[in-house]
Every structure is written in C-alpha cells, then in structure tokens.
Design an enzyme around this catalytic site. Structure first.
Site, mmCIF file in Angstrom:
data_model
loop_
_atom_site.group_PDB
_atom_site.id
_atom_site.type_symbol
_atom_site.label_atom_id
_atom_site.label_comp_id
_atom_site.label_asym_id
_atom_site.label_seq_id
_atom_site.Cartn_x
_atom_site.Cartn_y
_atom_site.Cartn_z
ATOM 1 N N ASP A 30 0.853 -1.193 0.000
ATOM 2 C CA ASP A 30 0.000 0.000 0.000
ATOM 3 C C ASP A 30 0.883 1.235 0.000
ATOM 4 O O ASP A 30 1.903 1.300 0.704
ATOM 5 C CB ASP A 30 -0.910 -0.013 1.235
ATOM 6 C CG ASP A 30 -2.063 0.964 1.109
ATOM 7 O OD1 ASP A 30 -3.220 0.530 1.032
ATOM 8 O OD2 ASP A 30 -1.800 2.198 1.099
ATOM 9 N N HIS A 100 -10.204 -5.251 -3.033
ATOM 10 C CA HIS A 100 -8.848 -5.520 -2.549
ATOM 11 C C HIS A 100 -8.916 -5.925 -1.092
ATOM 12 O O HIS A 100 -9.703 -5.389 -0.314
ATOM 13 C CB HIS A 100 -7.941 -4.296 -2.730
ATOM 14 C CG HIS A 100 -8.561 -3.010 -2.298
ATOM 15 N ND1 HIS A 100 -9.477 -2.331 -3.061
ATOM 16 C CD2 HIS A 100 -8.397 -2.288 -1.165
ATOM 17 C CE1 HIS A 100 -9.856 -1.238 -2.428
ATOM 18 N NE2 HIS A 100 -9.227 -1.187 -1.268
ATOM 19 N N HIS A 102 -6.937 -5.882 2.284
ATOM 20 C CA HIS A 102 -5.807 -5.285 2.996
ATOM 21 C C HIS A 102 -5.209 -6.359 3.902
ATOM 22 O O HIS A 102 -5.932 -6.984 4.687
ATOM 23 C CB HIS A 102 -6.269 -4.135 3.894
ATOM 24 C CG HIS A 102 -6.831 -2.940 3.184
ATOM 25 N ND1 HIS A 102 -6.096 -1.791 2.975
ATOM 26 C CD2 HIS A 102 -8.046 -2.702 2.654
ATOM 27 C CE1 HIS A 102 -6.855 -0.892 2.353
ATOM 28 N NE2 HIS A 102 -8.047 -1.414 2.146
HETATM 29 P P1 AMP Z 1 -9.707 1.424 0.352
HETATM 30 O O1 AMP Z 1 -9.788 2.750 1.046
HETATM 31 O O2 AMP Z 1 -10.151 0.254 1.180
HETATM 32 O O3 AMP Z 1 -10.410 1.467 -0.997
HETATM 33 O O4 AMP Z 1 -8.166 1.159 0.089
HETATM 34 C C1 AMP Z 1 -7.482 1.699 -0.993
HETATM 35 C C2 AMP Z 1 -6.029 1.636 -0.644
HETATM 36 O O5 AMP Z 1 -5.281 1.804 -1.830
HETATM 37 C C3 AMP Z 1 -5.568 2.729 0.330
HETATM 38 O O6 AMP Z 1 -5.016 2.124 1.489
HETATM 39 C C4 AMP Z 1 -4.527 3.503 -0.476
HETATM 40 O O7 AMP Z 1 -3.451 3.957 0.316
HETATM 41 C C5 AMP Z 1 -4.095 2.480 -1.505
HETATM 42 N N1 AMP Z 1 -3.561 3.018 -2.744
HETATM 43 C C6 AMP Z 1 -4.088 3.997 -3.514
HETATM 44 N N2 AMP Z 1 -3.348 4.177 -4.606
HETATM 45 C C7 AMP Z 1 -2.321 3.287 -4.546
HETATM 46 C C8 AMP Z 1 -1.215 2.981 -5.380
HETATM 47 N N3 AMP Z 1 -0.981 3.628 -6.528
HETATM 48 N N4 AMP Z 1 -0.364 2.002 -4.980
HETATM 49 C C9 AMP Z 1 -0.566 1.341 -3.830
HETATM 50 N N5 AMP Z 1 -1.600 1.573 -3.011
HETATM 51 C C10 AMP Z 1 -2.470 2.534 -3.348
#
Ligand code: AMP
Length: 114
Positions: A30, A100, A102
């Site tokens: 992340d 996704h 986590h």
């Molecule tokens: P959610 O809020 O459950 O949709 O989680 C989305 C996650 O994606 C967040 O923890 C972000 O920090 C992560 N995220 C967003 N863009 C990227 C990226 N380009 N690479 C890695 N993680 C990302």
C-alpha cells in the site's frame, strides 16, 4: 486507458511494489501504509465492490485469501498475527473501486475499528 487504478497496476501502466503474483491475483505494498506491513491483494479482473461479486467469481475470492496467507508468511507476520480487511462503498471507507484485501500486520492492531 482504464479509470480503474488497480487494473492499471495489473497492466503495469503505473508502478507498484509487487510482492506476490499468480494467474488470478496480484499483491503489492500500500502506498500509504497503516501498519509496518500493509499489502493489498487484488483479483486480476475488474470487480468494483463486494456488492458486484457473482458466484462465478468465487474462485477469485478464495485465491485472494490464499495469496494473503502466502504474503503473511513471506512477510514474517503469520505467527504474530495480522488482519484482513475489505472495505465496501462509502461508509465502509472504500476509496478504490476494484476489490482488494488489505493485509495488515507487524504491530498489535486495535479493535474495534473507528
Ligand atoms: P480502500 O480505502 O479500502 O479502498 O483502500 C485503498 C487503498 O489503496 C488505500 O489504502 C490507499 O493507500 C491504496 N492506494 C491507492 N493508490 C495506490 C497505489 N498507486 N499504490 C498502492 N496503493 C495505493
């Protein structure tokens, strides 16, 4: 160009720190880690939210959990413990609309979440 950020990571259009991959899933760190280990496991197909899951896609969900288990072992947090979280829609805190898992660990996590 896709508006699905994670599909663009799968297609290597934008960079990511990839830690695990097989024919069904991809796992990468992340960009804004909330724990010492914070990895996202995603399916290699576009499923925007859990609400959109179909019975035919169930194999991707099991592949995500099996990948999360592998990643936890790889990262050395399998025995100390970790949390698997999937957010759905606005109140669930979802910000990227490609499902996704986590994988969070490397420290004691509080419960319940805020
Ligand atoms: P959610 O809020 O459950 O949709 O989680 C989305 C996650 O994606 C967040 O923890 C972000 O920090 C992560 N995220 C967003 N863009 C990227 C990226 N380009 N690479 C890695 N993680 C990302």
């Amino acid at each position: 160009m896709s508006d699905d950020l994670f599909l663009r990571i799968i297609q290597r259009e934008i960079p990511a720190d990839i830690v695990y991959e097989n024919d069904q899933v991809l796992a990468f760190r992340d960009i804004e880690p909330q724990a010492p280990v914070h990895i996202l496991v995603i399916p290699k197909v576009r499923i925007p939210t859990v609400n959109d899951l179909t019975p035919e896609q169930a194999g991707y969900v099991s592949a995500m959990f099996l990948a999360a288990k592998e990643v936890a072992q790889q990262e050395g947090i399998a025995d100390s413990g970790y949390r698997l979280v999937m957010n759905c829609n606005e109140d669930g805190g979802q910000s990227v609309y490609h499902i996704h898992l986590h994988v969070l660990g490397g420290r004691a996590l509080t419960w319940p979440p805020g």
